[in-house]
Design a protein around this motif. Structure first.
Motif, short mmCIF file in Angstrom:
data_model
loop_
_atom_site.label_atom_id
_atom_site.label_comp_id
_atom_site.label_asym_id
_atom_site.label_seq_id
_atom_site.Cartn_x
_atom_site.Cartn_y
_atom_site.Cartn_z
N THR A 99 -6.46 2.81 1.13
CA THR A 99 -5.08 2.22 1.34
C THR A 99 -4.05 2.71 0.64
OG1 THR A 99 -5.54 0.14 0.08
CG2 THR A 99 -6.30 0.11 2.42
N SER A 100 -2.70 2.66 1.19
CA SER A 100 -1.76 2.86 0.52
C SER A 100 -1.09 1.86 -0.24
CB SER A 100 -0.45 3.51 1.45
OG SER A 100 -0.26 2.30 2.37
N ASP A 101 -0.19 1.96 -1.03
CA ASP A 101 0.62 0.62 -1.61
C ASP A 101 1.20 -0.03 -0.43
OD1 ASP A 101 -0.05 1.90 -4.14
OD2 ASP A 101 2.02 2.65 -4.41
N CYS A 128 4.19 -1.67 1.58
CA CYS A 128 5.63 -1.36 1.75
C CYS A 128 6.57 -2.59 1.64
CB CYS A 128 6.02 -0.60 3.24
SG CYS A 128 7.39 -0.43 3.49
N SER A 161 2.10 7.40 -2.35
CA SER A 161 0.98 6.92 -1.92
C SER A 161 0.62 6.82 -0.53
CB SER A 161 1.39 5.30 -2.46
OG SER A 161 0.15 4.51 -1.86
N LEU A 162 1.68 6.78 0.46
CA LEU A 162 1.44 7.20 1.77
C LEU A 162 1.03 8.63 2.27
CD1 LEU A 162 4.83 5.13 3.20
CD2 LEU A 162 2.46 4.45 3.37
N SER A 163 1.58 9.47 1.53
CA SER A 163 1.26 10.96 1.92
C SER A 163 -0.20 11.18 1.45
CB SER A 163 2.08 11.83 1.41
OG SER A 163 1.94 11.94 -0.16
N VAL A 174 -2.68 8.89 1.65
CA VAL A 174 -3.66 8.43 2.79
C VAL A 174 -3.36 9.23 3.91
CG1 VAL A 174 -4.16 6.21 4.29
CG2 VAL A 174 -3.58 6.15 1.66
#
Length: 309
Positions: A22-24, A26, A257-259, A261
């Motif tokens: 999982t990402s951080d 938002c 973090s998003l990239s 995932v």
């Protein structure tokens, strides 16, 4: 009822137990989604709301647009609609986004038990396997009229079940299974829904237009922690545009973090000067550097070069 923060933590726990990365979270406002999660080829963009009626059409359209261009599945997780709790084992839809309760999410991901019913105007419905139903009916010599009479529906309705995949109520579906002594109800897969045919917003930002001129497709965003998705056949970049600031640094970390995932690249184009080359995995590119580029592969090389420094 759980508040949103507690619900979000519970969602993260379910995803972790199911083996998702999982990402951080938002925390920036406005935000079209709260969390990204991946397990193998299944990539989810999750919006989390205690009351699912809080999702508006504009936000839903952006989540669906982002999901389309990031090859993800949009998902809303909540507890209530109006004054009713979401039924366990049912899929709801808000502006085309599949919507589940926390318990239904856990059943799907931990027990591999997909929901059998979905909510629509007027109640709960199911998909039935019309082809299988017709095959069994013909094998057993049951006429349309006889089956229609037993179910208390018209011959035309039976025909639609068989040839047009028309959905039906739970009661009718259970009666059909009882008559044929066969499973006919098909699960509803909330993780694989049809993409939208959306009209992309015009690219008005001058820096993003530079990327257009190089040859990228640029999908602008309004409620994401990045300003656009920049892509061509070989590259997808979560792209921010900002002056240097503390807020930019925080967004760059979240984009990294998003990239990770999403399996994309991430870059922030700074309108001004900076000595930073990279924040975690997010490349920091000065506008003047972008202005010297005229091919997509040069931009990709610059992003990689910054990340490797």
């Amino acid at each position: 009822m759980m508040d949103k923060e507690l619900l979000a933590r519970r969602v993260e726990e379910v995803l972790e137990q199911a083996g998702f990365s999982t990402s951080d979270r938002c925390y920036f406002r406005p935000r079209s989604f709260d969390l990204a999660a991946r397990k193998g080829d299944l990539f989810l963009l999750l919006k989390i709301l205690s009351n699912i009626d809080g999702l508006n059409e504009q936000t839903a359209m952006e989540v669906r647009r982002l999901a389309k261009h990031l090859f993800a599945s949009p998902l809303l997780v909540g507890e209530k609609t109006r004054d009713q709790y979401l039924e366990r084992g049912a899929v709801y839809f808000r502006y085309g986004i599949p919507t589940l309760s926390l318990f239904t999410l856990a059943d799907c991901l931990l027990e591999e038990a997909l929901p059998l019913v979905y909510a629509a105007h007027g109640g709960l419905y199911v998909h039935i396997d019309g082809t299988k139903m017709r095959q069994i009916r013909l094998e057993r010599g049951i006429s349309l009229g006889a089956l229609a009479s037993e179910l208390g529906v018209s011959r035309r309705t039976i025909s639609k079940y068989e040839t047009e995949s028309m959905d039906t109520s739970v009661d009718v579906a259970l009666k059909l299974e009882e008559i044929f002594m066969q499973e006919l109800i098909q699960p509803v897969d909330p993780f694989h829904t049809a993409n939208i045919d959306d009209v992309q917003g015009e690219v008005t930002d001058k820096i993003l237009r530079l990327l257009l001129e190089i040859g990228f497709e640029v999908v602008p965003t309004a409620q994401a922690p990045f300003n656009a998705i920049t892509r061509d056949d070989d590259l997808v970049v979560l792209t921010g545009v900002s002056k240097f600031s503390q807020s930019m640094l925080k967004k760059a970390k979240l984009m990294s973090s998003l990239s990770a995932v999403a399996k994309t690249k991430s870059a922030v184009i700074v309108d001004g000067e900076t000595k930073l080359e990279c924040i975690e995995e997010t490349a920091i590119i000065e506008r003047r550097e972008l202005e010297t580029i005229d091919q997509t592969r040069e931009f990709e090389s610059l992003v990689r070069e910054k990340q490797n420094k």
